[in-house]
Design a protein around this motif. Structure first.
Motif, PDB file in Angstrom:
ATOM      1  N   UNK A  25      25.289  -5.410  -5.437  1.00 10.89           N
ATOM      2  CA  UNK A  25      25.165  -6.710  -6.578  1.00 10.89           C
ATOM      3  C   UNK A  25      25.955  -6.968  -7.378  1.00 10.89           C
ATOM      4  N   UNK A  26      27.032  -5.179  -7.345  1.00 15.51           N
ATOM      5  CA  UNK A  26      28.141  -5.455  -8.462  1.00 15.51           C
ATOM      6  C   UNK A  26      29.163  -5.820  -8.817  1.00 15.51           C
ATOM      7  N   UNK A  27      29.721  -5.829  -7.105  1.00 14.89           N
ATOM      8  CA  UNK A  27      31.165  -6.580  -6.792  1.00 14.89           C
ATOM      9  C   UNK A  27      30.367  -8.228  -6.183  1.00 14.89           C
TER      10      UNK A  27
ATOM     11  N   UNK B 149      24.498  -1.556  -6.709  1.00 14.32           N
ATOM     12  CA  UNK B 149      23.491  -1.321  -6.112  1.00 14.32           C
ATOM     13  C   UNK B 149      23.684  -1.646  -4.973  1.00 14.32           C
ATOM     14  N   UNK B 150      23.706  -1.441  -3.657  1.00 15.27           N
ATOM     15  CA  UNK B 150      23.776  -2.002  -1.921  1.00 15.27           C
ATOM     16  C   UNK B 150      22.384  -2.543  -2.199  1.00 15.27           C
ATOM     17  N   UNK B 151      22.121  -4.118  -1.706  1.00 13.15           N
ATOM     18  CA  UNK B 151      21.543  -4.511  -1.504  1.00 13.15           C
ATOM     19  C   UNK B 151      21.040  -5.420   0.286  1.00 13.15           C
ATOM     20  N   UNK B 152      19.986  -5.549   0.772  1.00  7.86           N
ATOM     21  CA  UNK B 152      20.034  -6.174   2.683  1.00  7.86           C
ATOM     22  C   UNK B 152      19.689  -7.839   2.681  1.00  7.86           C
TER      23      UNK B 152
ATOM     24  N   UNK C 169      30.702 -14.304   2.074  1.00  3.80           N
ATOM     25  CA  UNK C 169      29.888 -13.478   2.420  1.00  3.80           C
ATOM     26  C   UNK C 169      30.107 -12.595   0.322  1.00  3.80           C
ATOM     27  N   UNK C 170      29.181 -13.257  -0.963  1.00  4.58           N
ATOM     28  CA  UNK C 170      29.934 -12.338  -1.828  1.00  4.58           C
ATOM     29  C   UNK C 170      29.203 -11.116  -2.095  1.00  4.58           C
TER      30      UNK C 170
END
Length: 190
Positions: free
Chosen positions: A44-46, A1-4, A18-19
């Motif tokens: 956060x899944x990658x 899921x994308x997070x900022x 940056x992971x």
């Protein structure tokens, strides 16, 4: 899921690892000396995929097209007497961040073990008079092959079997022996 997340830096030049990096959505200037906040989107899944993100500037206009990796414009910074166009470039990070070292301790007389992502045995260190050694084993977490490592000692002559890698001499029980290892890929992980 994308997070900022928000990273603060000097917009005239910075580098981050940056992971899960996806993109930089926005840049906001926070000081008259080039300080900026970067709104970084990551997945956060990658998190196992790390990007080397470099922030740079050009005073004569937006970054040119056709660069590898491509330069992505973030806008313009106005500082005391100077303005510059700010951009970033993202590329996969070098593999150094995925390489790790483990220490295997044992006697090198037909010692066998398995290592996922095996690269090499970098060093051998004798730890007692009986011939026990520490082997400093380098491996990469991104390599999915499982290696079977066989460590053996021969002496007094240095006779290496085909494909063996020499690790040097140890001195157990008042004698000298040569230590070497061989590795074989036995499986791959999913």
């Amino acid at each position: 899921m994308e997070k900022t997340t928000v990273l603060a830096c000097n917009a005239f030049g910075a580098q981050f690892y940056i992971p899960g990096f996806v993109r930089i959505d926005e840049m906001r200037q926070i000081s008259e000396y080039g300080g900026a906040e970067l709104y970084v989107v990551y997945d956060d899944t990658k998190l196992g995929e790390v990007a080397q993100v470099t922030v740079g500037n050009r005073s004569d206009g937006p970054p040119p097209e056709g660069q590898t990796p491509p330069a992505v414009g973030l806008g313009k910074i106005h500082t005391v007497g100077v303005s510059s166009y700010i951009y970033y470039q993202a590329a996969p990070a070098p593999n150094w961040h995925n390489e790790k070292t483990m220490v295997v301790t044992g006697r090198p007389f037909n010692l066998e073990f398995y290592v996922p992502g095996f690269i090499a045995i970098d060093k051998i260190r004798q730890v007692d008079d009986g011939g026990s050694v520490q082997l400093f084993v380098r491996y990469n977490t991104n390599i999915n092959e499982i290696h079977h490592i066989s460590v053996a000692a021969v002496g007094p002559d240095r006779e290496l079997p085909a494909g063996a890698v020499d690790l040097g001499l140890i001195h157990p029980y008042e004698s000298w022996v040569y230590v070497h290892y061989t590795d074989q890929i036995v499986a791959t992980q999913p």
